[in-house]
Design a protein around this motif. Structure first.
Motif, short mmCIF file in Angstrom:
data_model
loop_
_atom_site.label_atom_id
_atom_site.label_comp_id
_atom_site.label_asym_id
_atom_site.label_seq_id
_atom_site.Cartn_x
_atom_site.Cartn_y
_atom_site.Cartn_z
N MET A 103 0.84 -1.18 0.00
CA MET A 103 0.00 0.00 0.00
C MET A 103 0.88 1.24 0.00
N LYS A 104 0.59 2.14 -0.91
CA LYS A 104 1.34 3.39 -0.98
C LYS A 104 0.92 4.34 0.13
N LYS A 105 1.88 5.11 0.59
CA LYS A 105 1.61 6.15 1.59
C LYS A 105 1.66 7.50 0.89
N VAL A 106 0.57 8.25 0.99
CA VAL A 106 0.46 9.56 0.34
C VAL A 106 0.28 10.62 1.41
N SER A 107 1.08 11.69 1.35
CA SER A 107 0.93 12.83 2.25
C SER A 107 0.42 14.03 1.47
N ILE A 108 -0.57 14.70 2.04
CA ILE A 108 -1.13 15.91 1.46
C ILE A 108 -0.94 17.03 2.47
N VAL A 109 -0.21 18.06 2.06
CA VAL A 109 0.09 19.20 2.93
C VAL A 109 -0.39 20.45 2.21
N TYR A 110 -1.18 21.27 2.92
CA TYR A 110 -1.75 22.44 2.24
C TYR A 110 -1.91 23.61 3.21
N TRP A 111 -2.11 24.79 2.61
CA TRP A 111 -2.46 26.00 3.33
C TRP A 111 -3.72 26.54 2.69
N SER A 112 -4.71 26.88 3.51
CA SER A 112 -5.98 27.38 2.98
C SER A 112 -6.50 28.48 3.88
N SER A 113 -6.98 29.53 3.27
CA SER A 113 -7.57 30.63 4.03
C SER A 113 -9.08 30.64 3.83
N GLY A 114 -9.51 30.69 2.59
CA GLY A 114 -10.93 30.78 2.29
C GLY A 114 -11.62 29.43 2.16
N GLY A 115 -10.85 28.34 2.22
CA GLY A 115 -11.43 27.01 2.16
C GLY A 115 -11.34 26.32 0.81
N ASN A 116 -11.03 27.04 -0.25
CA ASN A 116 -10.99 26.43 -1.58
C ASN A 116 -9.88 25.41 -1.71
N VAL A 117 -8.71 25.70 -1.18
CA VAL A 117 -7.58 24.76 -1.25
C VAL A 117 -7.88 23.54 -0.37
N GLU A 118 -8.53 23.77 0.76
CA GLU A 118 -8.90 22.66 1.64
C GLU A 118 -9.87 21.71 0.95
N VAL A 119 -10.83 22.23 0.21
CA VAL A 119 -11.78 21.39 -0.53
C VAL A 119 -11.03 20.52 -1.54
N LEU A 120 -10.06 21.10 -2.24
CA LEU A 120 -9.25 20.33 -3.19
C LEU A 120 -8.45 19.25 -2.47
N ALA A 121 -7.85 19.61 -1.33
CA ALA A 121 -7.05 18.64 -0.56
C ALA A 121 -7.92 17.45 -0.14
N ASP A 122 -9.13 17.73 0.30
CA ASP A 122 -10.03 16.66 0.73
C ASP A 122 -10.40 15.74 -0.44
N LYS A 123 -10.59 16.33 -1.61
CA LYS A 123 -10.96 15.52 -2.78
C LYS A 123 -9.78 14.68 -3.25
N ILE A 124 -8.57 15.24 -3.21
CA ILE A 124 -7.37 14.47 -3.55
C ILE A 124 -7.21 13.32 -2.57
N SER A 125 -7.42 13.59 -1.31
CA SER A 125 -7.35 12.57 -0.27
C SER A 125 -8.34 11.44 -0.53
N GLN A 126 -9.56 11.79 -0.87
CA GLN A 126 -10.60 10.80 -1.15
C GLN A 126 -10.19 9.91 -2.32
N GLY A 127 -9.67 10.53 -3.39
CA GLY A 127 -9.23 9.75 -4.55
C GLY A 127 -8.12 8.78 -4.21
N ALA A 128 -7.15 9.25 -3.44
CA ALA A 128 -6.03 8.38 -3.05
C ALA A 128 -6.50 7.23 -2.16
N LYS A 129 -7.38 7.52 -1.20
CA LYS A 129 -7.90 6.48 -0.33
C LYS A 129 -8.71 5.45 -1.11
N ASP A 130 -9.55 5.94 -2.03
CA ASP A 130 -10.36 5.03 -2.83
C ASP A 130 -9.51 4.13 -3.72
#
Length: 141
Positions: free
Chosen positions: A1-28
């Motif tokens: 199983m690959k280990k994926v790290s996602i590190v981000y900075w978000s102020s308005g929430g848009n980057v956080e939404v992208l991070a969450d979606k990338i995370s979901q894709g990697a987990k799936d």
């Protein structure tokens, strides 16, 4: 199983939404995922992973966030990154997202293998969220 790290900075929430979606894709796709804001992240989170995603909005004249993300990214300049797979993502407002081109080149100079990137204007569309999900799946391969 690959280990994926996602590190981000978000102020308005848009980057956080992208991070969450990338995370979901990697987990799936079967990866173990660590997702952290840059203020919580440590160099070890990146070094110990098989693949990485970094996210930041465009700020300060087409640059990534300067107070936290910039110092964090700079730590990898002299580390042996060994062509580790990397996805870059972020959002922009008025500057058309030109920061991403410079960021990609910089990460290549740091010896990362940039396998994908995504920049969105303001909030991501459904199509851009699908792209983020697919980038997560790509990181898990």
């Amino acid at each position: 199983m690959k280990k994926v790290s996602i590190v981000y900075w978000s102020s308005g929430g848009n980057v956080e939404v992208l991070a969450d979606k990338i995370s979901q894709g990697a987990k799936d796709a079967g990866a173990e995922v660590i997702i952290k804001t840059v203020s919580e992240a440590k160099v070890e989170d990146v070094v110990s992973s098989d693949a990485i995603a970094f996210g930041s909005p465009s700020m300060d004249n087409n640059r990534i966030e300067q107070q936290e993300m910039e110092p964090f990214i700079n730590q990898f300049k002299l580390l042996p990154n060994n062509q580790k797979s990397l996805v870059l993502f972020g959002s922009y407002g008025w500057d058309e997202g030109k920061f991403m081109e410079g960021w990609k080149e910089r990460m290549k100079d740091y010896n990362f293998n940039v396998i994908g990137d995504l920049t969105v204007k303001e909030a991501p569309s459904a199509e851009e969220l699908n792209r983020a999900y697919e980038l997560g799946r790509l990181l898990a391969k």
